[in-house]
Design an enzyme around this catalytic site. Structure first.
Site, PDB file in Angstrom:
ATOM      1  N   HIS A 194      46.376  52.169  37.100  1.00  0.00           N
ATOM      2  CA  HIS A 194      46.415  52.321  35.644  1.00  0.00           C
ATOM      3  C   HIS A 194      46.373  53.757  35.154  1.00  0.00           C
ATOM      4  O   HIS A 194      46.477  54.014  33.960  1.00  0.00           O
ATOM      5  CB  HIS A 194      45.253  51.549  34.998  1.00  0.00           C
ATOM      6  CG  HIS A 194      43.913  52.151  35.275  1.00  0.00           C
ATOM      7  ND1 HIS A 194      43.366  53.144  34.503  1.00  0.00           N
ATOM      8  CD2 HIS A 194      43.010  51.918  36.260  1.00  0.00           C
ATOM      9  CE1 HIS A 194      42.171  53.482  34.984  1.00  0.00           C
ATOM     10  NE2 HIS A 194      41.940  52.756  36.061  1.00  0.00           N
TER      11      HIS A 194
HETATM   12  N1  UDP Z   1      38.580  45.194  38.235  1.00  0.00           N
HETATM   13  C1  UDP Z   1      38.489  43.871  37.843  1.00  0.00           C
HETATM   14  N2  UDP Z   1      39.644  43.140  37.727  1.00  0.00           N
HETATM   15  C2  UDP Z   1      40.869  43.669  38.002  1.00  0.00           C
HETATM   16  C3  UDP Z   1      40.950  45.023  38.410  1.00  0.00           C
HETATM   17  C4  UDP Z   1      39.774  45.762  38.507  1.00  0.00           C
HETATM   18  O1  UDP Z   1      37.394  43.350  37.600  1.00  0.00           O
HETATM   19  O2  UDP Z   1      41.875  42.974  37.878  1.00  0.00           O
HETATM   20  C5  UDP Z   1      37.337  45.981  38.309  1.00  0.00           C
HETATM   21  C6  UDP Z   1      37.161  46.777  39.572  1.00  0.00           C
HETATM   22  O3  UDP Z   1      36.548  46.013  40.574  1.00  0.00           O
HETATM   23  C7  UDP Z   1      36.295  47.927  39.112  1.00  0.00           C
HETATM   24  C8  UDP Z   1      36.717  48.126  37.692  1.00  0.00           C
HETATM   25  O4  UDP Z   1      37.392  46.943  37.284  1.00  0.00           O
HETATM   26  O5  UDP Z   1      34.925  47.592  39.086  1.00  0.00           O
HETATM   27  C9  UDP Z   1      37.603  49.323  37.652  1.00  0.00           C
HETATM   28  O6  UDP Z   1      38.115  49.481  36.426  1.00  0.00           O
HETATM   29  P1  UDP Z   1      39.309  50.503  36.171  1.00  0.00           P
HETATM   30  O7  UDP Z   1      40.100  50.672  37.405  1.00  0.00           O
HETATM   31  O8  UDP Z   1      39.983  50.012  34.938  1.00  0.00           O
HETATM   32  O9  UDP Z   1      38.559  51.836  35.782  1.00  0.00           O
HETATM   33  P2  UDP Z   1      38.131  53.117  36.615  1.00  0.00           P
HETATM   34  O10 UDP Z   1      37.108  52.672  37.587  1.00  0.00           O
HETATM   35  O11 UDP Z   1      39.353  53.685  37.239  1.00  0.00           O
HETATM   36  O12 UDP Z   1      37.559  54.033  35.577  1.00  0.00           O
END
Ligand code: UDP
Length: 351
Positions: A194
Site C-alpha cells: 500500500h
Molecule cells: N492487516 C490486516 N488485514 C489485511 C492486511 C493487513 O489485518 O488484509 C494487518 C497486518 O497484519 C498489520 C496491519 O494490518 O498488523 C498493517 O497495516 P498496514 O500495512 O496498513 O500499515 P503499516 O503497518 O504499513 O503502517
C-alpha cells in the site's frame, strides 16, 4: 483524570488496542476517520472490543495536508472544550502528527507509542510524521534499543524515553490462541502492498502484480483500498496467473493466513514485525526500512520489483534461512508486555 487516545488507521487501532485495554476506563478514543472503510477500521474495533470513539473527525479521503490541518483544527476545538490530561498517539500517520500538534498547541503532554523509528528516507511522508511527533512528544515509548539510539542521535534522551517492546507482539499473542486450528494445505504466500512509492506508480504496480502472479506457489494478495483504487484507475488486472486477490482481511483471518503461509511479500511496516513473531520469511519491497532489526533474519529488503520473484524463490528454496532456523530466532520486538509497560508509563504522566 482523562486520557485521550487519538487514532485513525488500521495499524494504529491494532497497536493501540493493547494499551487501551490496560488504561481502561480512563480513556476517550477519538477517531480521525483517516481510514474510514469498515474493513479498515470497524472490524478492528469489534475484534478488540474497543469502546466506541467519542468523536469521528471524518478526515478520510482528502490530501495529506488537508488531513493534518483538519485534524489539528478539529482537535483544537475539542481540547478547548474538554482538556485531556494526556494525549496518546501511535506510529507515523497523518493522524499521529496532527494529534500531536493539536496537543502541543494546547500544552497537553503527549505520549508517543512506537516512537523512535527512523528510515532516514525523507521521501516518505511517514518519516516526517514520526520525526515531528517525536520532537514534540513528552513520553517516547520505543519498541527497541535501536529506536532509543535513533532518538539519542537527535538529542532526545532521559526519563522520557522508555523501551517497551512493540505492542503488535501483544496483539498477535492475544489473538493467536483464538485462531482456528490450521488444516493441511498446499504451500502459498501472502502479499499486501500500500505504500505510495509502490502503488501510486502504475508501471511499478504492474511489475509487482506480474511478479506475484508468476511465483511457483499461489499468492493470496490482501488488497489495500489505496492499491485497488490505483489498479482500477490504471486498468491493472489484479488476478493474473495464480494471484488470488482479496479485499482487506480481518485481523484474525489475516493472522490465520500468515500462520500457515510459506512466505510473506509486501511493504507493510507492521508485517515486518509480525513475521518475527509468526516466524515467517518476508520479502520487503522498499527503498528503506524503519525496522532494521529484522533485516537479515526474517526480512530481506529489495528495491526493484522485478527482484520479487528471485528473492521469493530463494526463500522458498531455504536460502538464506529455512523455517526451522527462523523458528529459533527471537523477535526483537519484545515478549508481549509492551501494552502494560506503556500504560504504566502513561499513567505516570497523570500524577
Ligand atoms: N492487516 C490486516 N488485514 C489485511 C492486511 C493487513 O489485518 O488484509 C494487518 C497486518 O497484519 C498489520 C496491519 O494490518 O498488523 C498493517 O497495516 P498496514 O500495512 O496498513 O500499515 P503499516 O503497518 O504499513 O503502517
Amino acid at each position: 483524570m482523562s486520557i485521550a487516545v487519538v487514532l485513525g488507521t488500521r495499524p494504529e487501532i491494532i497497536k493501540l488496542a493493547p494499551v487501551i485495554a490496560e488504561l481502561q476506563p480512563d480513556t476517550d478514543i477519538i477517531h480521525t476517520g483517516q481510514h474510514f472503510d469498515d474493513a479498515m477500521s470497524k472490524v478492528f474495533f469489534d475484534l478488540f472490543a474497543l469502546p466506541e470513539p467519542t468523536h469521528n473527525l471524518g478526515v478520510g479521503g482528502t490530501s495529506r495536508g488537508a488531513q493534518i490541518g483538519e485534524t489539528v483544527k478539529t482537535l483544537d476545538g475539542l481540547f478547548a472544550e474538554n482538556l485531556p490530561d494526556v494525549v496518546v498517539v501511535q506510529g507515523d500517520t497523518n493522524t499521529t502528527m496532527g494529534a500531536a500538534i493539536a496537543a502541543n498547541a494546547r500544552g497537553i503532554p503527549i505520549a508517543h507509542v512506537e516512537a523512535g523509528l527512523r528510515s532516514y528516507d525523507r521521501a516518505m511522508p511517514e518519516e516526517h510524521n514520526r520525526v515531528v511527533t517525536d520532537h514534540i512528544a513528552d513520553l517516547h515509548l520505543v519498541p527497541t534499543p535501536t529506536s532509543a539510539e535513533n532518538l539519542a542521535k537527535e538529542g532526545i534522551t532521559g526519563e522520557g524515553v522508555v523501551v517497551t517492546g512493540n505492542t503488535v507482539v501483544d496483539a498477535v499473542q492475544h489473538l493467536s490462541g483464538t485462531l482456528p486450528p490450521a488444516g493441511a494445505q498446499e504451500p502459498y504466500a501472502v502479499a499486501t502492498f500500500h505504500r505510495p512509492e509502490n502503488v501510486d506508480d502504475p508501471t511499478r504496480l504492474a511489475q509487482i502484480v506480474s511478479q506475484l502472479g508468476t511465483l511457483s506457489i499461489p499468492v493470496i494478495f490482501a488488497v489495500h483500498p489505496r492499491t485497488s483504487a490505483m489498479a482500477d484507475r490504471h486498468g491493472i488486472d489484479l488476478s493474473v496467473g495464480t494471484l488470488d486477490s482479496r479485499p482487506p482481511l480481518g485481523y484474525l483471518e489475516f493472522l490465520g493466513l500468515l500462520r500457515s503461509s510459506s512466505l510473506v511479500i509486501g511493504d507493510s511496516g507492521g508485517l515486518q514485525e509480525e513475521v518475527s513473531v509468526m516466524k515467517k520469511p518476508m520479502v520487503v519491497l522498499r527503498r528503506s526500512t524503519e525496522r532494521p532489526e529484522v533485516i537479515g533474519t526474517f526480512c530481506k529488503l529489495i528495491e526493484d520489483p522485478i527482484k520479487i520473484g528471485p528473492a521469493a524463490e530463494a526463500w522458498l528454496a531455504g536460502n538464506p534461512h529455512d523455517l526451522d532456523t527462523l523458528a529459533d530466532i527471537r523477535s526483537p520486538y519484545g515478549d508481549g508486555d509492551a501494552g502494560a509497560r506503556s500504560a504504566k508509563e502513561i499513567q505516570k504522566l497523570l500524577t
